[in-house]
Design an enzyme around this catalytic site. Structure first.
Site, PDB file in Angstrom:
ATOM      1  N   CYS A 353     -25.041   2.196 -23.292  1.00 12.79           N
ATOM      2  CA  CYS A 353     -25.290   3.173 -22.234  1.00 12.79           C
ATOM      3  C   CYS A 353     -25.982   4.455 -22.702  1.00 12.79           C
ATOM      4  O   CYS A 353     -26.874   4.965 -21.998  1.00 12.79           O
ATOM      5  CB  CYS A 353     -24.004   3.493 -21.468  1.00 12.79           C
ATOM      6  SG  CYS A 353     -22.525   3.647 -22.476  1.00 12.79           S
ATOM      7  N   ASP A 402     -25.742  -6.273 -20.325  1.00 14.36           N
ATOM      8  CA  ASP A 402     -25.404  -4.904 -19.944  1.00 14.36           C
ATOM      9  C   ASP A 402     -26.427  -4.340 -18.959  1.00 14.36           C
ATOM     10  O   ASP A 402     -27.633  -4.400 -19.211  1.00 14.36           O
ATOM     11  CB  ASP A 402     -25.391  -4.041 -21.201  1.00 14.36           C
ATOM     12  CG  ASP A 402     -24.310  -2.990 -21.172  1.00 14.36           C
ATOM     13  OD1 ASP A 402     -23.589  -2.918 -20.167  1.00 14.36           O
ATOM     14  OD2 ASP A 402     -24.184  -2.247 -22.152  1.00 14.36           O
ATOM     15  N   HIS A 404     -27.253  -0.775 -16.522  1.00 11.12           N
ATOM     16  CA  HIS A 404     -26.926   0.585 -16.104  1.00 11.12           C
ATOM     17  C   HIS A 404     -27.856   0.938 -14.954  1.00 11.12           C
ATOM     18  O   HIS A 404     -29.069   0.834 -15.070  1.00 11.12           O
ATOM     19  CB  HIS A 404     -27.052   1.552 -17.277  1.00 11.12           C
ATOM     20  CG  HIS A 404     -26.043   1.262 -18.339  1.00 11.12           C
ATOM     21  ND1 HIS A 404     -26.339   0.509 -19.455  1.00 11.12           N
ATOM     22  CD2 HIS A 404     -24.718   1.572 -18.433  1.00 11.12           C
ATOM     23  CE1 HIS A 404     -25.254   0.381 -20.191  1.00 11.12           C
ATOM     24  NE2 HIS A 404     -24.259   1.017 -19.599  1.00 11.12           N
ATOM     25  N   HIS A 531     -22.169   1.463 -14.602  1.00  3.85           N
ATOM     26  CA  HIS A 531     -22.142   0.527 -15.719  1.00  3.85           C
ATOM     27  C   HIS A 531     -21.710  -0.835 -15.163  1.00  3.85           C
ATOM     28  O   HIS A 531     -20.754  -0.905 -14.392  1.00  3.85           O
ATOM     29  CB  HIS A 531     -21.125   0.945 -16.777  1.00  3.85           C
ATOM     30  CG  HIS A 531     -21.325   2.313 -17.328  1.00  3.85           C
ATOM     31  ND1 HIS A 531     -21.675   2.550 -18.642  1.00  3.85           N
ATOM     32  CD2 HIS A 531     -21.209   3.538 -16.755  1.00  3.85           C
ATOM     33  CE1 HIS A 531     -21.752   3.843 -18.847  1.00  3.85           C
ATOM     34  NE2 HIS A 531     -21.469   4.469 -17.718  1.00  3.85           N
TER      35      HIS A 531
END
Length: 674
Positions: A353, A402, A404, A531
């Site tokens: 992040c 992942d 964001h 997230h």
């Protein structure tokens, strides 16, 4: 008479001096029998506690998670009592209830050790204590009195002294078992004149409530979890509310042992954990890598069609980045040690992040770009203690799918709702259908940001869950330091729950990194950051998949989908042509020479959990057909190639290819539309 209220709002009259157990008995004999503890005005307490006029009382029964926790903690006390009787001079430290069971840590005198063969002897002594139906009697003590009471138990005394130090502002008691102590008063529970243990409680009224337990294994455990601390011996066990519940759990454990992903990964040649690499690090073998590639390809395709933009970030960064993000303040113990370089201190990244924030910040952003969805299959590194490592499920180097997502405040609720749909569709694509949702809220002691921001973020997540009509539990104080989150657990084929996907709202990192966008009003505004991980990590998700399917992956995921077997050496040239045609059709296929009997080769293919085995004999060569064996229908085959009724014979190769492609294509379509 006094009047107490029940959770459903009804009221009940009881004689003055009545206990929670009296209340249960007044409601019914069944409730009295199932009762193990009570909640009075929001506080868990023993059934022997007197209730007062106006109290709100709930009875905790043995078939609930809360009730099983009480059963297991009480059984841990019985374990400690049995050990001190069998091993005079034994010292006991902590013995909490854990998921599906309990443990207790011991320091035995004169270098004695537990062996697996000792579990039966200890169990026998525990059953004697249960049969004696000894009452659990609570008492309360000052710190000084408690140290005197446990003068012969140094680990208990150390716990009390650490609590004293913490209360005086000169120590830290954060790592204490929450069941040990609370506040300035030390409570203890006595079973007999010979045995007393320090505990907050509550406990069952007597040991007779604890007949259904099983000791499971012996392990080592460092005192206070400190690797430099003394090594103690830990006994694990499980306890349940009924004979059937215990039997069901033990059966599930047997099945889980068969499905252990570490065992199957080795047997199926998927991956390994070489000692030369160090703990918690895996290498993927070709077969495992095929499945991983399929998972990653699917993830990339879903994100590409879902409005995400792909990014890549490095594996390490200057420590200043993690100072800005707050990870060095809140997460340093979970990070690898720093590397001192000529231009600063560097860390392996534990999260992606902070770097995604830098991508957002790299140029001026407009509200027209939002939501901005960044996606990365990013490798991260976290220092997990050696004792916590567990194959792919707890690992030190792993890859997160992942994302964001940067949104305006007005977009947040809609985006979270869309993320829930996205997450569930991906989980369904891999065969999961039973989900549990948890909303984690702020820990005031381990978080940053204003109350107003936290309330707003938590409400947005809650609204998304409510809009989907989803039932969820609230986990108070379980959020990350930067914002609340939704955790999504899945239930596997044998009923176990796994925490996989997460959606987190974050107002903090955009503020820490001074992220801004220009709004429609030409003013600068701070975005909100979401997230989101679907698999959680590729490694953990793969470990769960292995155990969910017991290695029997659906055909579209199987690393090897088809094996072709010639009945005899004379059929091998034709088998090579069959393999070539299958390969051209997109089938992952191999073949095995007829150097051993056909039956043995069939059994080997079954052990490898292959979806299809095709057998080619004389008639098949002449007609370009195959005998089709499904993995669950494979039967012993005679050396001459004759097979049982479950084997489909004389299937034209073109027909098999058509059926195979339809199966795989339908699975792919279903996965994309899940």
């Amino acid at each position: 008479m006094i009047t107490v209220s029940l959770p459903d709002g009804s009221e009940r009259e009881l004689p003055d001096g009545a206990t929670a157990l009296d209340l249960a008995a007044s409601i019914g004999s069944g409730l009295k029998k199932a009762a193990v503890a009570a909640t009075v005005n929001g506080t868990d307490t023993d059934l022997t506690t007197e209730v007062a006029d106006g109290d709100v009382v709930a009875i905790i029964t043995n078939n609930t998670d809360q009730g099983r926790h009480v059963l297991r903690h009480s059984t841990a006390h019985v374990l400690a009592q049995a050990v001190t009787l069998l091993y005079p001079g034994a010292k006991f430290s902590v013995g909490p209830a854990i998921e599906n069971g309990f443990y207790y840590d011991f320091d035995l005198p004169d270098g004695q050790t537990f062996g697996e063969e000792d579990l039966g002897t200890i169990e026998k002594k525990m059953k004697e204590i249960v049969k004696a139906n000894q009452p659990f009697t609570r008492s309360e003590h000052s710190m000084a009195e408690a140290k005197q009471l446990f003068a012969d138990q140094p680990y208990k005394v150390e716990i009390i002294e650490r609590v004293e130090s913490a209360q005086q502002g000169s120590g830290d008691a954060d790592d204490l078992d929450a069941g040990e102590v609370s506040g300035e008063i030390i409570s203890a529970y006595r079973n007999t004149d010979e045995f007393v243990d320090m505990c907050v409680g509550p406990h069952v009224p007597s040991t007779g409530k604890l007949p259904w337990f099983k000791l499971q294994k012996v392990a080592g455990a460092h005192w206070r979890g400190n690797e430099s601390g003394k090594m103690l011996q830990r006994l694990y066990g499980t306890a349940w509310e009924s004979k059937q519940a215990l039997a069901d759990h033990l059966t599930q454990l047997e099945e889980a042992a068969k499905r252990d992903h570490r065992k199957l990964a080795n047997e199926l040649d998927l991956l390994s954990f070489p000692q030369e690499l160090g703990g918690g690090l895996a290498v993927w073998h070709p077969k495992g890598a095929i499945i991983r590639k399929l998972m990653e390809d699917y993830s990339r395709l879903r994100h590409e069609t879902g409005g995400y933009e792909f990014v890549y970030t490095p594996h390490l960064a200057n420590g200043k980045l993690f100072e800005t993000s707050g990870h060095l303040q809140w997460y340093k113990d979970g990070m690898y040690p720093p590397m001192e370089m000529d231009n600063g201190t560097y860390y392996m990244k534990p999260m992606n992040c902070p770097m995604h924030c830098l991508i957002f910040k790299s140029r001026q952003r407009s509200y027209r770009e939002l939501p901005l969805r960044l996606f990365e299959l990013g490798n991260v590194y976290r220092y997990e203690r050696a004792g916590t490592l567990h194959g792919l499920l707890r690992i030190r180097g792993f890859t997160q799918d992942d994302s964001h997502i940067f949104v305006t405040k007005e977009q947040m609720a809609t985006e979270v709702a869309g993320l829930l749909d996205f997450v569930l569709s991906v989980l369904r694509a891999f065969g999961f259908e039973d989900f549990t949702f948890n909303l984690s809220t702020r820990d005031p002691e381990k978080s940053v940001g204003s109350d107003e921001i936290w309330v707003e973020a938590t409400q947005a997540l809650q609204d998304a869950l409510d809009a989907h009509g989803l039932e969820y539990a609230v986990k108070e104080g379980d959020a990350a330091f930067y914002g609340p989150k939704i955790d999504i657990d899945v239930r596997d084929a044998i009923g176990r729950s796994w925490q996989l996907s997460t959606i987190q709202a974050d107002f903090q990192l955009p503020e820490r990194f001074e992220l801004e966008y220009v709004g429609a009003d030409n003013e600068r505004h701070q975005p909100i950051m979401l997230h989101r991980a679907l698999f959680g990590s590729i490694e953990r998700f793969f470990g769960v998949l292995i155990e969910h399917y017991a290695g029997d992956f659906p055909t579209w995921l199987a690393p090897l989908q088809v094996r072709v077997l010639p009945v005899a050496e004379a059929h091998e040239p034709h088998v090579e042509r069959v393999v070539a045609e299958l390969t051209e059709a997109g089938v992952r296929v191999d073949w095995v020479k007829a150097d051993v009997g056909l039956g043995k080769r069939i059994r080997t293919a079954k052990m490898e959990k292959l979806p299809y085995v095709l057998v080619v004999g004389d008639d098949d060569v002449a007609a370009n057909t195959v005998g089709v064996n499904l993995r669950h229908d494979m039967v012993p085959i005679n050396e001459d190639g004759s097979a049982g009724q479950d084997v489909e014979r004389d299937v034209p190769l073109a027909t098999f290819i058509e059926r195979f492609r339809a199966e795989v294509d339908n699975a792919a379509t279903a996965a994309l539309n899940a």
